[in-house]
Design an enzyme around this catalytic site. Structure first.
Site, PDB file in Angstrom:
ATOM      1  N   GLU A 278       3.625   5.917  -1.427  1.00  0.00           N
ATOM      2  CA  GLU A 278       2.298   6.104  -1.997  1.00  0.00           C
ATOM      3  C   GLU A 278       1.055   5.697  -1.229  1.00  0.00           C
ATOM      4  O   GLU A 278       0.451   4.648  -1.438  1.00  0.00           O
ATOM      5  CB  GLU A 278       2.124   5.262  -3.380  1.00  0.00           C
ATOM      6  CG  GLU A 278       3.383   5.543  -4.447  1.00  0.00           C
ATOM      7  CD  GLU A 278       3.325   4.724  -5.917  1.00  0.00           C
ATOM      8  OE1 GLU A 278       2.442   3.765  -5.727  1.00  0.00           O
ATOM      9  OE2 GLU A 278       3.837   5.247  -6.882  1.00  0.00           O
TER      10      GLU A 278
ATOM     11  N   GLU B 298       9.891   7.948  -8.654  1.00  0.00           N
ATOM     12  CA  GLU B 298       9.672   6.830  -9.654  1.00  0.00           C
ATOM     13  C   GLU B 298       9.135   7.423 -10.894  1.00  0.00           C
ATOM     14  O   GLU B 298       8.208   8.470 -10.977  1.00  0.00           O
ATOM     15  CB  GLU B 298       8.506   6.063  -9.276  1.00  0.00           C
ATOM     16  CG  GLU B 298       9.026   4.942  -8.083  1.00  0.00           C
ATOM     17  CD  GLU B 298       7.817   4.113  -7.559  1.00  0.00           C
ATOM     18  OE1 GLU B 298       7.097   3.717  -8.467  1.00  0.00           O
ATOM     19  OE2 GLU B 298       7.863   3.630  -6.358  1.00  0.00           O
TER      20      GLU B 298
HETATM   21  C1  BGC Z   1       5.005   1.517  -7.119  1.00  0.00           C
HETATM   22  C2  BGC Z   1       5.926   0.492  -7.470  1.00  0.00           C
HETATM   23  C3  BGC Z   1       5.176  -0.280  -8.927  1.00  0.00           C
HETATM   24  C4  BGC Z   1       5.072   1.104 -10.099  1.00  0.00           C
HETATM   25  C5  BGC Z   1       4.697   0.423 -11.560  1.00  0.00           C
HETATM   26  C6  BGC Z   1       4.298   2.415  -8.392  1.00  0.00           C
HETATM   27  O1  BGC Z   1       3.169   2.638  -8.029  1.00  0.00           O
HETATM   28  O2  BGC Z   1       5.461   2.214  -6.061  1.00  0.00           O
HETATM   29  O3  BGC Z   1       6.068  -0.552  -6.600  1.00  0.00           O
HETATM   30  O4  BGC Z   1       5.866  -1.092  -9.436  1.00  0.00           O
HETATM   31  O5  BGC Z   1       4.234   1.795  -9.480  1.00  0.00           O
HETATM   32  O6  BGC Z   1       3.070  -0.057 -11.341  1.00  0.00           O
END
Ligand code: BGC
Length: 442
Positions: free
Chosen positions: A166, A351
């Site tokens: 990110e 994610e």
């Molecule tokens: C990140 C994680 C974070 C998740 C939830 C993402 O932006 O890579 O490290 O915990 O979002 O906020």
């Protein structure tokens, strides 16, 4: 929706996994790990709530890999902690850190799980903050050396690797909005970092490739956004938001240029030779990671520095982060990356998940039905994309464990597995069992 029956319609070769990151789970008080900018930020801004213990994954990693295996996931996305491998300086590595990642990778492989490491998930060694952190291009060169080291030490144990997690969060969120370490609120720092973090990616890619033919990707967090209404000033605000959040990074990587409007607003903060760097930044990738969570509503708001917008939340169902459920934004970005940037590139959803106000009930269970619904809705979007022929290869739930949620400390729970931070006990939630029910059905 209280189940994940959508999983049964996915093709067999589709990869399912869970994601974590080093600072959020490992516990940096273990194994002679060095301090990172997050330790400093936690002291200054978060009343000392830090990742010293986190989930103590350093000692519990075997149990955690077993949780992944038992669930039926075939892949695990984690990150190497740069300060664990090089705690004190850039030349003397920490043998305990090398041992830890060897043991972790062996455990992953022995359980027939594919490792998907990321080289940088925000824990920059603290020594770099004295020299300007990511504002200084020397940090990019040190990152390339560290990448080479990782490839040499562990490169025979994984094929795919992501350089940066990110870049928008590393730069804008941390240097303009000040919400993440190092907590700056300065446009020039933010723009330098927006460029340098991409250069770090490009130099890291070169370093990795010089050692092995790794399959290299980067993990982008695309932020879906809609205008407050159709008035021209709100449409312009939306365009600037989209270019700063999304296209700055994807244009640089896939096209070797920066988007026009953002460049007009931000460009005079860039160093003179940025176009030369873009050649390094835009080296072709073997895959791309997309992190997706929610949408924003963008409204025009005049500001002195030219960042003329404010970000609002809509009124749809929300998670414990106050983030709306907005699953169609996920398919929007899968299609946009494929159609506008690179038709063939394999896309992994690296994610996706939600924070929920999870509690143990009297039977010691966590009935996180909202999270099941959230996963269901997003998986359905991916399935639709697959049916339309888009090249989505895998999906990683964020996160395996409840963990250190950055500026929110331990107050936000994203895990498939509940963690009792008093004693590190792990308790799988309903969402965990829903995945496992369908993934273990054969
Ligand atoms: C990140 C994680 C974070 C998740 C939830 C993402 O932006 O890579 O490290 O915990 O979002 O906020």
């Amino acid at each position: 929706m209280d189940n994940l029956s959508v999983l049964k319609d996915f093709p067999n070769h589709f990869t399912f996994g869970a994601a974590t990151s080093s600072y959020q789970i490992e516990g940096n008080s273990y194994g002679r790990c060095g301090k990172s900018i997050w330790d400093e930020f936690a002291q200054k801004k978060l009343k000392g709530i830090d990742g010293l213990e986190a989930c103590n994954h350093y000692e519990y990693f075997r149990e955690d890999i077993k949780l992944i295996k038992d669930l039926g996931f075939k892949a695990y996305r984690f990150s190497f902690a740069w300060p664990r491998l090089f705690p004190e300086n850039n030349s003397n590595f920490n043998e305990e850190g090398v041992d830890f990642y060897n043991r972790l990778l062996d455990e992953i492989l022995n359980n027939d799980i594919e490792p998907f490491p990321t080289l940088y998930h925000w824990d920059l060694p603290i020594r770099f903050s004295r020299m300007g952190g990511w504002e200084n291009q020397d940090t990019c060169k040190h990152f390339a050396d560290y990448s080479y080291f990782v490839s040499q030490q562990f490169g025979d144990k994984f094929e795919k690797v992501a350089t940066i997690n990110e870049p928008w969060c590393v730069s804008w969120l941390s240097h303009y909005l000040g919400e993440h370490a190092p907590g700056k609120k300065d446009l020039k720092s933010a723009v330098l970092t927006m460029h340098n973090i991409l250069l770090a990616h490009g130099l890291s890619l070169q370093a990795l490739k010089s050692n092995r033919p790794h399959k290299i990707g980067i993990v982008l967090n695309n932020q879906y956004a809609e205008p407050f209404n159709q008035e021209p000033n709100n449409l312009n605000a939306l365009k600037l938001f989209d270019e700063i959040h999304n296209r700055w990074f994807s244009d640089a990587i896939f096209k070797g240029s920066y988007p026009k409007l953002a460049l007009e607003v931000l460009g005079n903060n860039l160093s003179k030779n940025f176009n030369e760097d873009l050649k390094i930044i835009s080296h072709p990738l073997e895959w791309v990671g997309l992190n997706y969570y929610t949408r924003s509503i963008i409204k025009h708001k005049k500001s002195e520095d030219g960042i003329d917008y404010e970000t609002l939340r809509g009124s749809l169902k929300k998670t414990d982060m106050d983030w709306e459920f907005y699953p169609t934004g996920l398919s929007y970005f899968i299609k946009r990356i494929s159609n506008e940037y690179s038709n063939q590139i394999p896309i992994y959803i690296t994610e996706n998940g939600m924070a929920n106000n999870d509690e143990l009930n009297a039977r010691n269970e966590v009935n996180d039905l909202d999270r099941v619904e959230y996963f269901h809705l997003h998986l359905q979007e991916i399935l639709n994309c697959l049916k339309e022929g888009f090249n989505v290869k895998g999906y990683f739930a964020w996160s395996l464990l409840d963990n250190y949620e950055w500026a929110f400390g331990y107050s936000k729970r994203f895990g498939l597995v509940f963690v009792d931070f008093e004693n590190f006990k792990r308790i799988p939630k309903k969402s965990y069992y829903e995945f496992s029910k369908f993934l273990n059905r054969n």
